[in-house]
Design a protein around this motif. Structure first.
Motif, PDB file in Angstrom:
ATOM      1  N   GLU A  45       0.821  -1.209   0.000  1.00 50.04           N
ATOM      2  CA  GLU A  45       0.000   0.000   0.000  1.00 50.04           C
ATOM      3  C   GLU A  45       0.856   1.261   0.000  1.00 50.04           C
ATOM      4  OE1 GLU A  45      -3.784   2.063   2.344  1.00 50.04           O
ATOM      5  OE2 GLU A  45      -2.895   0.196   3.116  1.00 50.04           O
ATOM      6  N   GLU A  46       1.933   1.272   0.764  1.00 48.90           N
ATOM      7  CA  GLU A  46       2.831   2.434   0.796  1.00 48.90           C
ATOM      8  C   GLU A  46       3.449   2.677  -0.577  1.00 48.90           C
ATOM      9  OE1 GLU A  46       4.852   5.680   2.540  1.00 48.90           O
ATOM     10  OE2 GLU A  46       3.323   4.412   3.452  1.00 48.90           O
ATOM     11  N   MET A  47       3.856   1.614  -1.238  1.00 42.07           N
ATOM     12  CA  MET A  47       4.419   1.743  -2.587  1.00 42.07           C
ATOM     13  C   MET A  47       3.370   2.293  -3.550  1.00 42.07           C
ATOM     14  SD  MET A  47       7.607   0.734  -2.433  1.00 42.07           S
ATOM     15  CE  MET A  47       8.047   0.400  -4.140  1.00 42.07           C
ATOM     16  N   ALA A  48       2.163   1.772  -3.459  1.00 48.47           N
ATOM     17  CA  ALA A  48       1.102   2.195  -4.373  1.00 48.47           C
ATOM     18  C   ALA A  48       0.709   3.651  -4.153  1.00 48.47           C
ATOM     19  CB  ALA A  48      -0.108   1.291  -4.213  1.00 48.47           C
ATOM     20  N   ARG A  49       0.574   4.052  -2.903  1.00 44.58           N
ATOM     21  CA  ARG A  49       0.197   5.434  -2.616  1.00 44.58           C
ATOM     22  C   ARG A  49       1.264   6.412  -3.104  1.00 44.58           C
ATOM     23  NH1 ARG A  49      -4.315   6.105   0.283  1.00 44.58           N
ATOM     24  NH2 ARG A  49      -5.149   4.309   1.451  1.00 44.58           N
ATOM     25  N   THR A  50       2.520   6.038  -2.971  1.00 44.57           N
ATOM     26  CA  THR A  50       3.587   6.902  -3.452  1.00 44.57           C
ATOM     27  C   THR A  50       3.576   6.978  -4.972  1.00 44.57           C
ATOM     28  OG1 THR A  50       4.959   6.356  -1.533  1.00 44.57           O
ATOM     29  CG2 THR A  50       6.071   7.332  -3.418  1.00 44.57           C
ATOM     30  N   ALA A  51       3.353   5.848  -5.630  1.00 41.63           N
ATOM     31  CA  ALA A  51       3.260   5.854  -7.094  1.00 41.63           C
ATOM     32  C   ALA A  51       2.127   6.764  -7.550  1.00 41.63           C
ATOM     33  CB  ALA A  51       3.044   4.427  -7.611  1.00 41.63           C
TER      34      ALA A  51
ATOM     35  N   GLN B 279      12.394   5.371  -4.206  1.00 43.57           N
ATOM     36  CA  GLN B 279      13.082   4.919  -5.410  1.00 43.57           C
ATOM     37  C   GLN B 279      12.175   4.898  -6.639  1.00 43.57           C
ATOM     38  OE1 GLN B 279      14.848   1.117  -4.415  1.00 43.57           O
ATOM     39  NE2 GLN B 279      16.011   1.972  -2.707  1.00 43.57           N
ATOM     40  N   LEU B 280      10.878   5.000  -6.431  1.00 48.74           N
ATOM     41  CA  LEU B 280       9.955   5.053  -7.568  1.00 48.74           C
ATOM     42  C   LEU B 280      10.257   6.248  -8.472  1.00 48.74           C
ATOM     43  CD1 LEU B 280       6.694   4.168  -5.629  1.00 48.74           C
ATOM     44  CD2 LEU B 280       7.656   2.804  -7.499  1.00 48.74           C
TER      45      LEU B 280
END
Length: 320
Positions: A113-119, A293-294
């Motif tokens: 979820e953290e990765m997705a929200r940042t993306a 890093q995204l």
């Protein structure tokens, strides 16, 4: 300014600059602590923030300034220090997603979820979750059972994050004979499969060429990941017949990944230009193992622009 948002943004900038993980985690942990409190202003005014587990002197100063409506000095400094990269911006604006990302289900450092929200905050419409396959035990690769459990989580998150979409995927190991390190039935269920070589990188050129071409010919493969396997200044590129491999990618509709990690920047420019001239399509990917890093995709965009690769040849520029 929201204190939790300020702490998360600090973590983002630190990750983007490839700062030590312990520093990043300190701010992410502080953001989690802040989310559970409803008396931050009172604590800030009475000097009791550091009494909270996970809040130190530096994070307390950030919280104090944020709850008083100020941009924390620490955050402002990171924003000013962030390098302004003009090259690649035009192409970066065309990207709609990222085809290669990792989470804490394998060797990434943050929840899905953290990765997705940042993306989503970076302007993407979608992100492909591509944690490792089981053979890569050092990266906690996903067995069939764990991958299916992850698919259930992704379905739940897609409901919560709509219209943003997490596309299902995997970074599957290319085995010595060119077969893939995951059950074919599961691979057929995924939105996208990145196939990469992670072992026996010094295999002879002829064998490596056959290995990679066999993987590219597999109907489940969509992207050939970091094709040379190089780590700049640390590990030389693998040897293979690039023309034969790139023609196989072209003929089987497999995109060649432009890996944007600073230590990879794979393929090298000469091979990237060759793949373009041979008619390949590409995926500009962050290969992110942490939210900050995204934003590394800009490096891949800059390299693609230098080669004259148009958005029409980049699969990230397509709708999910």
């Amino acid at each position: 300014m929201d204190a939790g948002a300020a702490l998360r943004e600090i973590a983002f900038w630190l990750e983007r600059a490839d700062e030590p993980t312990y520093r990043v985690r300190a701010f992410r942990r502080a953001a989690e602590v802040v989310a559970a409190q409803d008396d931050l202003l009172a604590r800030a005014e009475s000097g009791r923030l550091t009494a909270l587990t996970g809040i130190g002197k530096t994070t307390a100063a950030v919280i104090e300034q944020a709850v008083r409506g100020q941009t924390p000095d620490y955050l402002a400094g990171l924003r000013e220090q962030a390098p302004e990269q003009r090259e690649g911006r035009a192409l970066r604006a065309e990207l709609r997603g990222d085809c290669h990302t990792h989470s804490d289900w394998s060797d990434g450092g943050s929840p899905v979820e953290e990765m997705a929200r940042t993306a989503r905050e970076l302007g993407h419409e979608w992100m492909v979750l591509t944690d490792h396959s089981p053979r890569l035990t050092v990266a906690r690769g996903l067995s069939v059972e764990r991958l299916r459990a992850q698919l259930e989580l992704v379905a739940e998150l897609n409901t919560a994050l709509a219209p943003f979409r997490i596309r299902t995927g995997i970074e599957v190991d290319i085995l010595d004979d060119g077969s893939l390190d995951q059950d074919p039935g599961v691979l057929a269920e995924l939105d996208l499969v990145v196939a990469s070589v992670h072992s026996k990188l010094r295999m002879g050129s002829r064998k490596m060429t056959r290995r990679m071409c066999a993987a590219v010919a597999n109907p489940h493969v969509d992207v050939l990941g970091h094709c040379t396997g190089r780590l700049r200044s640390r590990r030389p590129p693998s040897e293979f017949d690039s023309g034969e491999v790139f023609r196989a990618c072209r003929d089987h509709g497999v995109a060649v990944e432009i890996n944007s990690r600073p230590e990879r920047l794979d393929p090298p420019m000469a091979l990237l230009g060759e793949a373009f001239e041979l008619g390949c399509h590409f995926a500009i990917d962050s290969d992110a193992h942490a939210p900050g890093q995204l934003d590394w995709q800009i490096h891949g965009c800059a390299r693609a622009e230098r080669c004259g690769i148009p958005a029409s040849r980049i699969i990230n520029c397509q709708a999910p």
